[in-house]
Write an enzyme that holds these catalytic residues in place. Structure first.
Site, mmCIF file in Angstrom:
data_model
loop_
_atom_site.group_PDB
_atom_site.id
_atom_site.type_symbol
_atom_site.label_atom_id
_atom_site.label_comp_id
_atom_site.label_asym_id
_atom_site.label_seq_id
_atom_site.Cartn_x
_atom_site.Cartn_y
_atom_site.Cartn_z
ATOM 1 N N ASP A 163 -5.699 14.810 -24.684
ATOM 2 C CA ASP A 163 -5.679 13.378 -24.390
ATOM 3 C C ASP A 163 -4.974 12.725 -25.572
ATOM 4 O O ASP A 163 -5.559 12.564 -26.644
ATOM 5 C CB ASP A 163 -7.119 12.868 -24.239
ATOM 6 C CG ASP A 163 -7.178 11.361 -24.041
ATOM 7 O OD1 ASP A 163 -6.146 10.684 -24.215
ATOM 8 O OD2 ASP A 163 -8.262 10.854 -23.710
ATOM 9 N N ARG A 174 -0.759 -1.641 -18.765
ATOM 10 C CA ARG A 174 -2.060 -0.975 -18.902
ATOM 11 C C ARG A 174 -2.224 0.055 -17.795
ATOM 12 O O ARG A 174 -2.120 -0.271 -16.612
ATOM 13 C CB ARG A 174 -3.153 -2.037 -18.801
ATOM 14 C CG ARG A 174 -4.560 -1.552 -18.992
ATOM 15 C CD ARG A 174 -5.469 -2.748 -19.196
ATOM 16 N NE ARG A 174 -5.179 -3.358 -20.475
ATOM 17 C CZ ARG A 174 -5.782 -3.022 -21.635
ATOM 18 N NH1 ARG A 174 -6.723 -2.108 -21.646
ATOM 19 N NH2 ARG A 174 -5.464 -3.604 -22.757
ATOM 20 N N THR A 186 -2.738 7.008 -22.039
ATOM 21 C CA THR A 186 -2.610 5.654 -21.519
ATOM 22 C C THR A 186 -1.198 5.198 -21.832
ATOM 23 O O THR A 186 -0.490 5.824 -22.630
ATOM 24 C CB THR A 186 -3.609 4.680 -22.188
ATOM 25 O OG1 THR A 186 -3.479 4.822 -23.607
ATOM 26 C CG2 THR A 186 -5.030 4.978 -21.767
ATOM 27 N N GLU A 217 -0.583 4.868 -0.422
ATOM 28 C CA GLU A 217 -1.365 6.076 -0.691
ATOM 29 C C GLU A 217 -0.492 7.315 -0.517
ATOM 30 O O GLU A 217 0.331 7.374 0.395
ATOM 31 C CB GLU A 217 -2.560 6.176 0.271
ATOM 32 C CG GLU A 217 -3.742 5.391 -0.220
ATOM 33 C CD GLU A 217 -4.300 4.487 0.839
ATOM 34 O OE1 GLU A 217 -3.478 3.914 1.585
ATOM 35 O OE2 GLU A 217 -5.530 4.360 0.912
ATOM 36 N N LYS A 236 -1.146 1.610 -25.349
ATOM 37 C CA LYS A 236 -1.518 1.577 -26.773
ATOM 38 C C LYS A 236 -0.228 1.647 -27.601
ATOM 39 O O LYS A 236 0.526 0.691 -27.622
ATOM 40 C CB LYS A 236 -2.480 2.729 -27.086
ATOM 41 C CG LYS A 236 -3.819 2.590 -26.335
ATOM 42 C CD LYS A 236 -4.800 3.655 -26.755
ATOM 43 C CE LYS A 236 -6.149 3.464 -26.103
ATOM 44 N NZ LYS A 236 -6.246 4.062 -24.759
ATOM 45 N N TYR A 281 0.841 -1.197 0.000
ATOM 46 C CA TYR A 281 0.000 0.000 0.000
ATOM 47 C C TYR A 281 0.874 1.244 0.000
ATOM 48 O O TYR A 281 1.871 1.296 0.724
ATOM 49 C CB TYR A 281 -0.921 0.017 1.234
ATOM 50 C CG TYR A 281 -2.362 -0.213 0.847
ATOM 51 C CD1 TYR A 281 -2.986 0.630 -0.065
ATOM 52 C CD2 TYR A 281 -3.087 -1.278 1.380
ATOM 53 C CE1 TYR A 281 -4.301 0.414 -0.435
ATOM 54 C CE2 TYR A 281 -4.400 -1.493 1.002
ATOM 55 C CZ TYR A 281 -5.002 -0.646 0.092
ATOM 56 O OH TYR A 281 -6.300 -0.849 -0.290
HETATM 57 N N1 DSN Z 1 -11.300 1.891 -25.886
HETATM 58 C C1 DSN Z 1 -10.065 2.478 -26.327
HETATM 59 C C2 DSN Z 1 -9.949 2.421 -27.808
HETATM 60 O O1 DSN Z 1 -10.161 1.358 -28.335
HETATM 61 O O2 DSN Z 1 -9.614 3.395 -28.466
HETATM 62 C C3 DSN Z 1 -9.869 3.817 -25.813
HETATM 63 O O3 DSN Z 1 -9.979 3.804 -24.438
#
Ligand code: DSN
Length: 418
Positions: free
Chosen positions: A217, A252, A243, A54, A246, A52
């Site tokens: 974003d 993730r 994120t 925090e 990707k 933990y």
């Molecule tokens: N769901 C994702 C995508 O496929 O673009 C984005 O969060």
């Protein structure tokens, strides 16, 4: 330590093994998916999941400093290192928070750092390529905030004039750029110029306090930004979310970058406002991801992703398909089936390709007439199969296979077999 169970008695490991086989054998074209390295997997699966933590490292260089539990000396070292590595990836002095559990959590915290409920956000609509968290009425963003959307012109390109006009008309507190289904360069500099110009006019008209935030974003294109293949939002945006799984090809999760003066607000928004304890095994996975993103191998990989995307997109054009915007500058593109294949929905194509081991997703197209559950388009991305070693010729071959499958679908409908 607890003794490990015998894996062979576990239903869970049986399912994981089946999913592993699927991932190994399917052609993966979902634009937001990728395959992580063994090092990332090992970090995510490490003993750090037991801790933990925090709060933030006691010696944090910027933002909040305070942990609520003891025993965080190594966790502090890890989180600080992770922050430093991500600043290196994007060559930035922005503050970074590495704790968001996902892109959605990152966006939630980013909004909460500078907005109050019912404040207005101007963002790209989901049906034109935006994201669920950019104001969809079924998402927290649309439920908590007042959303005004901008879209694309009939050819599918972002309508920058609409952005400018809507800033003047609605005076949003936050303007958001970024998309999950947009195949062209996003001109962050132009959006920032529009914001500055609109602010000047709004202030001249007596609203002297108007001072909106510009948020980006970059979840889909972050890998291209990191390697210089897409113009950077750093220097223009106040807050940048992404994120890490990707095009960044990592664990993730999410990240929030912000201008140094917003560091404390952003940190407080992540914890304690939106999240509890950080997932330090995932922070470790993100740190390994950042190390990998700093390598020449990664830069070469992203170049290949974009080359592959262009090659496959061009093949579909040769085969007679309509591509939204007529092409691609990045890792994905959208096929609009509405003119060439009016009998087929995106969902039908997605389901049929699944039977042949080809995975992609249905997607709305500009001026979509069908519901988001059916759609008239499909989205294709090249990051995952490029990780598996695919080059241009392989993607061209897959395009031809998809074309064959779609032709067969059309024939079956014609001969009444469907
Ligand atoms: N769901 C994702 C995508 O496929 O673009 C984005 O969060």
């Amino acid at each position: 330590m607890l003794k490990k169970n015998n894996k062979s008695n576990s239903k869970v490991f049986e399912i994981i093994e089946k999913e592993k086989k699927r991932q190994d054998s399917f052609i993966e074209l979902i634009a937001s998916e990728n395959f992580v390295s063994d090092d990332v997997l090992e970090a995510i699966g490490s003993c750090l999941t037991n801790k933990y933590s925090e709060g933030y490292p006691a010696n944090h260089k910027s933002g909040n400093r305070n942990r609520y539990y003891g025993g965080c000396q190594y966790i502090d070292e890890l989180e600080e290192y992770c922050c430093d590595k991500w600043k290196e990836v994007f060559n930035t002095n922005y503050h970074v928070n590495v704790q968001p559990h996902s892109g959605s959590s990152a966006n939630f915290a980013a909004y909460m750092s500078v907005l109050q409920p019912n404040d207005t956000i101007l963002a790209m609509s989901l049906s034109n390529g935006g994201h669920l968290t950019h104001g969809s009425p079924v998402n927290f963003s649309g439920k908590i905030f007042n959303i005004v959307s901008y879209g694309t012109n009939p050819s599918g390109f972002i309508d920058y004039v609409e952005i400018y006009d809507k800033i003047l008309k609605y005076k949003p507190k936050l303007i958001l750029a970024g998309a999950s289904a947009y195949s062209r360069i996003i001109d962050f500099k132009r959006i920032k110029r529009s914001i500055d110009k609109a602010v000047e006019i709004i202030r001249l008209n007596g609203n002297n306090d108007y001072s909106p935030y510009f948020m980006v974003d970059m979840a889909h294109i972050a890998g291209l930004v990191a390697t210089g293949l897409h113009p950077t939002p750093f220097g223009y945006a106040d807050i940048i979310t992404t994120t890490t799984h990707k095009t960044l090809r990592g664990a993730r999760g999410g990240l929030i970058f912000c201008k140094p003066e917003l560091a404390k607000k952003v940190d407080s928004a992540v914890f304690p406002c939106c999240q509890g304890g950080a997932l330090q095994n995932i922070v470790a996975g993100k740190a390994v991801t950042a190390e990998e993103c700093c390598t020449q191998e990664y830069k070469d990989y992203i170049e290949q992703v974009v080359d592959n995307s262009k090659a496959m997109c061009n093949e579909f054009i040769q085969l007679g398909y309509d591509i939204v915007t007529g092409g691609t500058d990045n890792h994905l593109f959208l096929i609009d089936l509405s003119r060439t294949h009016p009998n087929l929905t995106g969902k039908m194509v997605q389901d049929e390709l699944d039977k042949y081991g080809i995975t992609l997703n249905k997607n709305c197209v500009p001026n979509e007439k069908r519901s988001p559950m059916q759609t008239s388009g499909i989205r294709i991305g090249t990051p995952a199969m490029t990780t598996k070693g695919y080059k241009e010729k392989d993607f061209i071959a897959v395009a031809r296979t998809i074309d064959d499958i779609i032709r067969n679908m059309e024939q079956k409908i014609e001969y009444g077999q469907e």
